[in-house]
Enzyme design. Structure first.
Site, PDB file in Angstrom:
ATOM      1  N   GLY A  44       0.803  -1.223   0.000  1.00  0.00           N
ATOM      2  CA  GLY A  44       0.000   0.000   0.000  1.00  0.00           C
ATOM      3  C   GLY A  44       0.829   1.263   0.000  1.00  0.00           C
ATOM      4  N   HIS A  45       2.098   1.155  -0.341  1.00  0.00           N
ATOM      5  CA  HIS A  45       3.011   2.319  -0.238  1.00  0.00           C
ATOM      6  C   HIS A  45       3.751   2.548  -1.546  1.00  0.00           C
ATOM      7  CE1 HIS A  45       6.330   4.816   1.479  1.00  0.00           C
ATOM      8  NE2 HIS A  45       5.393   5.161   2.329  1.00  0.00           N
ATOM      9  N   PHE A  46       3.289   3.017  -2.487  1.00  0.00           N
ATOM     10  CA  PHE A  46       1.954   3.475  -2.843  1.00  0.00           C
ATOM     11  C   PHE A  46       1.531   2.640  -4.040  1.00  0.00           C
ATOM     12  CE2 PHE A  46       4.262   7.006  -0.933  1.00  0.00           C
ATOM     13  CZ  PHE A  46       3.404   7.360   0.084  1.00  0.00           C
TER      14      PHE A  46
END
Length: 145
Positions: A44-46
């Protein structure tokens, strides 16, 4: 030193062992880790532009440095005590080979003070000063009452 040899020194396993190889010379260590793109911290990054989180880059520096404590880790865990003068200068992305140059600058047991830099293709991406403590495993791993 390969991952199996590193596991004799570092307590990290599986997805938290963030080194593929490391070499030592005196008080200096040089490590390598290829960012594959499948690591849990990139999920999730990114999503549209994956970047290795800065805290992970600092962890890779610390693991590279802790290899220098070979012979001093039996029954002890190296834990971060502090980060200082951390600077992130360029992003690290999937496909990059992140290379570390680290050294222990001084020690006062159980504390060790270090400095490290991380590079991709010769470009400085992160630099930091940090410290860690070698704590007895039972003091860190005991269940809380």
């Amino acid at each position: 030193m390969d991952r199996q040899e590193m596991m004799r020194i570092l307590p990290h396993r599986n997805s938290m062992l963030l080194l593929d190889e490391v070499e030592t010379a005196g008080e200096n260590a040089q490590g390598k880790y290829e960012i594959k793109g499948t690591e849990w911290f990139l999920d999730g990054h990114f999503p549209s532009f994956p970047i290795v989180p800065g805290v992970i880059l600092c962890e890779i520096l610390a693991q590279s440095t802790c290899i220098l404590l070979e012979g001093k880790t039996e029954g002890k865990l190296p834990v971060y005590a502090g980060l200082d003068k951390v600077r992130f200068l360029a992003p690290v992305r999937p496909g990059d080979v992140f290379e570390t140059k680290c050294r222990i600058t001084r020690s006062k047991e159980p504390f060790y003070f270090a400095a490290g830099e991380g590079y991709v293709d010769g470009r400085l991406c992160v630099k930091a000063e940090y410290s860690f403590a070698m704590l007895p495993e039972e003091s860190v791993c005991s269940p809380k009452s």
